[in-house]
Design an enzyme around this catalytic site. Structure first.
Site, PDB file in Angstrom:
ATOM      1  N   ASP A  83     -35.876 -14.355  54.356  1.00  0.00           N
ATOM      2  CA  ASP A  83     -35.433 -14.926  55.616  1.00  0.00           C
ATOM      3  C   ASP A  83     -35.347 -16.450  55.438  1.00  0.00           C
ATOM      4  O   ASP A  83     -35.763 -17.009  54.415  1.00  0.00           O
ATOM      5  CB  ASP A  83     -36.353 -14.520  56.777  1.00  0.00           C
ATOM      6  CG  ASP A  83     -35.603 -14.574  58.108  1.00  0.00           C
ATOM      7  OD1 ASP A  83     -34.566 -15.261  58.181  1.00  0.00           O
ATOM      8  OD2 ASP A  83     -36.045 -13.940  59.088  1.00  0.00           O
TER       9      ASP A  83
HETATM   10  C1  NOJ Z   1     -33.649 -16.211  60.752  1.00  0.00           C
HETATM   11  C2  NOJ Z   1     -33.728 -14.852  61.337  1.00  0.00           C
HETATM   12  O1  NOJ Z   1     -35.076 -14.412  61.345  1.00  0.00           O
HETATM   13  C3  NOJ Z   1     -32.895 -13.806  60.631  1.00  0.00           C
HETATM   14  O2  NOJ Z   1     -32.898 -12.637  61.390  1.00  0.00           O
HETATM   15  C4  NOJ Z   1     -31.502 -14.306  60.406  1.00  0.00           C
HETATM   16  O3  NOJ Z   1     -30.760 -13.321  59.734  1.00  0.00           O
HETATM   17  C5  NOJ Z   1     -31.565 -15.590  59.602  1.00  0.00           C
HETATM   18  N1  NOJ Z   1     -32.318 -16.581  60.329  1.00  0.00           N
HETATM   19  C6  NOJ Z   1     -30.186 -16.145  59.291  1.00  0.00           C
HETATM   20  O4  NOJ Z   1     -29.580 -16.593  60.426  1.00  0.00           O
END
Ligand code: NOJ
Length: 744
Positions: A277
């Site tokens: 993430d």
């Molecule tokens: C953080 C989020 O937790 C995740 O779900 C997302 O895909 C990423 N950012 C990218 O935007």
């Protein structure tokens, strides 16, 4: 030389030939270590980054030519330009993968996932994901960070809006459908994209519902509640998995070798990409298990994380770690091979630009077909919570109508959080939808009156006077799109801002009042909300919000949605979910010394699975094919459902199962089947469910799957509180192998 060596060499020749023929192996053989690590790095160019932009020195300015993927490009022109830069500017001309958060639409927006889950309709979910993939891929996006399959039992957590709610069975069915929808037929179809099941795992168990917080839960809860939708996604062939920000029992998920490698890769056989993430590799230092960024890179990579999103610890440190022998070259090759194979499967080695297609982009986005699907999905996601004296549906000539609440005209709220590359201006607001639907000449007055983001109640006297002279009041209340979603947890779940005051004013007029709720989570609907005779849960329904709401409001569509998450009466009841344990002192007893509260009832305001209709349905008692069966046999459970009202309608028939006595305590009931049926007025239909060892099974105290002899109660009805039940017995105890178990 051992005499059998030539034979061995001969035996290896076909393999060598395959390796040389395979473009992936050929590339791997030519790549430098730095080029390989580039493939494991993802640059983000999101318009709104979902985390802090970290200054990692010279590495903050990554040359795109040394990258494997980019997050956030969203037009055919932009993806083509970047692709050209990389393909032409890099030594080996390896194309990029373009990733994007395509959760519930791209340019056409479908209901937010929690809303869509209210339709209990995997086929519909699959069709919406397919349409989103058709639109996104035309803009050059190869890879979506969806579906989010986190089970969520705490509505304070802002991200409940992104998932399917509280139940692993419903969640798994939707996870499967969404993966199939996004991934489509696979190459060479250019509308196929890689899906990502996220966030692995137990992100929804964040303590206190506070986003990114720790999750400390039992192995049983992990296995029975949080893992099943991921297992379903893997079984459906999901191309990628994203670990979660949280730790599970003191081990951050981005360094959780046991769950990422031993479980996901080795036990479940997941062969796709593991993408971190946003900044989460870097965050291992914040979490206190890495003292340096090199440590963070080592821990994450060795635990199984292939690709680092946003932060650049891999690019900075992985090569040195390899040279020092702290990260294995073979593991780097394996991770790079997975990335290259994903590119190969998408056909990017044949044509790196095949996805970025401006003509297809123009022809496939926001089409009438996609808008029609958005309207259908929105209609089916609406849940009728209350309808006293059959106030709804309204006549299309309702006299003078006052529409109040800033959300009624808030186009951003229609599309909700994570709304892809959508433009709110392409959405139909609730106000517009009402105006479109009423008979010509109907007087519609709109006054915002209050908003969820300010305590003010502008022009409240005018609101009151207009209300008194109106025939019906429609109040659109709830949350803005920004009040749920990532990093938007709430500690209070009532109507925010000046909305409660506005509501009091409206209630005081005594006029017929319909409340349309727009929100991304179960709210606590206090006594004043409950005074309104009609309540429709409309969530954030996407591009066609207003039209779909009006379809239901004025009766062109009979609502059929059912809640995928329990609505508490009070924040203090959280976590509250239907599949709870009985305890030794069940709250359902006579009340004394019971597991309850002294100040608030223990029951929810609206239970899981609940939703009304403009018609009514009756259920026969469940009929069983037998009341005693062997663990290997299948039980048929049949009910007859009758439409006892005056309108045609859809009913979502739900089956729950309880293992009455077992070697470990079991939930009071678990969803094990659901079916949506359409019934004309007066029509009856029999619905059958089949239960087998997968449904009877449990994990014993050693987590070994088995069916235990003994009694079961099966419930079939309109929601999770149904008392419509029958009993049967399984006659023998039997161990099951892992692959015989369906853990939903
Ligand atoms: C953080 C989020 O937790 C995740 O779900 C997302 O895909 C990423 N950012 C990218 O935007």
């Amino acid at each position: 030389m051992p005499k059998h060596l030539p034979v061995l060499l001969l035996a290896c020749l076909p393999l060598l030939a395959v390796a040389q023929d395979d473009p992936v192996e050929r590339l791997l053989a030519q790549m430098t270590l730095e080029e390989k690590i580039g493939q494991l790095s993802q640059l983000t160019i999101q318009s709104t980054p979902t985390g802090p932009v970290i200054d990692q020195g010279e590495h903050t300015q990554m040359p795109v030519t040394l990258l494997g993927s980019v997050l956030g490009a969203d037009t055919a022109q932009q993806t083509r330009q970047l692709q050209e830069q990389v393909v032409n500017g890099s030594r080996l001309h390896i194309p990029l993968l373009f990733a994007y958060d395509v959760l519930h639409g791209f340019r056409t927006v479908f209901p937010v996932p929690l809303a869509l889950a209210s339709a209990w309709d995997p086929d519909l979910a699959q069709r919406t994901a397919r349409a989103a993939a058709v639109e996104a891929t035309a803009s050059g996006v190869h890879w979506t960070f969806a579906p989010m399959v986190d089970i969520a039992r705490d509505p304070r957590w802002g991200r409940v809006v992104e998932g399917a709610g509280e139940d692993p069975f419903l969640g798994s069915a939707l996870a499967t459908a969404l993966v199939h929808g996004f991934q489509g037929a696979g190459a060479p179809d250019v509308s196929s994209m890689l899906a990502t099941a996220k966030h692995f795992v137990a992100y929804g168990a964040a303590e206190g519902g506070r986003d990114y917080n720790v999750a400390d839960l039992s192995e049983r809860t992990l296995r029975e509640v949080y893992l099943p939708p991921f297992e379903a996604a893997v079984a459906a062939g999901v191309g990628a998995i994203m670990p979660s920000f949280n730790e599970v029992a003191a081990v951050p998920m981005h360094s959780h070798t046991k769950l990422l490698t031993a479980l996901l890769r080795e036990q479940w056989g997941f062969a796709g990409l593991l993408v971190s993430d946003f900044n989460a590799v870097w965050e291992l230092a914040q979490q206190g298990i890495a003292s340096t960024q090199a440590d963070a890179a080592r821990l994450a990579f060795n635990a199984g994380v292939d690709i680092e999103m946003a932060s650049q610890s891999y690019r900075q440190h992985l090569a040195t770690l390899v040279r020092k022998g702290q990260v294995s070259r073979k593991n780097v090759d394996d991770a790079v091979r997975r990335v290259l194979k994903a590119k190969q499967r998408l056909g990017l080695f044949d044509d790196p630009y095949r996805y970025s297609d401006e003509a297809r982009e123009r022809a496939s986005q926001l089409t009438p077909q996609h808008r029609a699907l958005a309207r259908e999905a929105a209609q089916k996601s609406i849940v009728l919570l209350k309808n006293d004296s059959a106030l709804l549906p309204l006549s299309k000539q309702p006299g003078k109508v006052l529409v109040v609440g800033s959300l009624a005209s808030d186009a951003s709220a229609t599309i909700g959080p994570w709304s892809g590359a959508a433009n709110p201006e392409d959405s139909v607001t609730v106000l517009q939808g009402i105006r479109n639907a009423v008979a010509p000449g109907t007087e519609i007055v709109y006054l915002p009156g209050a908003s969820p983001t300010s305590p003010a109640t502008p022009n409240i006297t005018q609101v009151e006077q207009t209300a008194r002279s109106s025939d019906v009041l429609i109040a659109v209340l709830g949350e803005t799109a920004e009040q749920s979603g990532e990093a938007h947890s709430r500690a209070e779940l009532g109507l925010p801002g000046g909305q409660a005051a506005l509501l009091h004013t409206l209630l005081n007029t005594g006029k017929p009042l319909v409340i349309l709720l727009m929100n991304g989570r179960p709210l606590v609907l206090d006594a004043s909300v409950q005074q309104a005779p009609a309540l429709l849960e409309t969530w954030f329904l996407g591009s066609e919000t207003g039209n779909a709401v009006a379809d239901v409001l004025f009766g062109d569509i009979n609502p059929s949605g059912k809640l995928p998450m329990t609505f508490p009466r009070h924040v203090g009841q959280i976590p509250i979910y239907y599949a709870h344990k009985n305890t030794g002192r069940p709250p359902s007893g006579d009340g004394s010394f019971a597991s309850a509260y002294i100040d608030v009832p223990w029951t929810p305001l609206y239970p899981f699975g609940f939703g009304l209709s403009y018609t009514s349905f009756s259920y026969s008692s469940p009929r069983l094919s037998t009341t005693r069966l062997a663990s290997t046999q299948t039980l048929e459970v049949e009910v007859t459902v009758t439409n006892t009202g005056k309108r045609a309608g859809d009913e979502i028939v739900q089956l729950y199962l309880r293992d009455d006595v077992a070697s470990v305590t079991r939930p009071v009931r678990r969803l094990r089947g659901f079916r949506k049926i359409h019934l004309a007025p007066g029509e009856s239909r029999s619905v059958s469910f089949f239960l087998s060892q997968q449904d009877f099974a449990l994990l014993d105290e050693h987590f070994s799957p088995k069916v235990e002899a003994g009694g079961f109660t099966v419930f079939v009805g309109p929601d999770s509180t149904t008392a419509n039940q029958a009993h049967f017995e399984v006659s023998d105890t039997r161990r099951l192998s892992d692959d015989q178990v369906d853990r939903r």
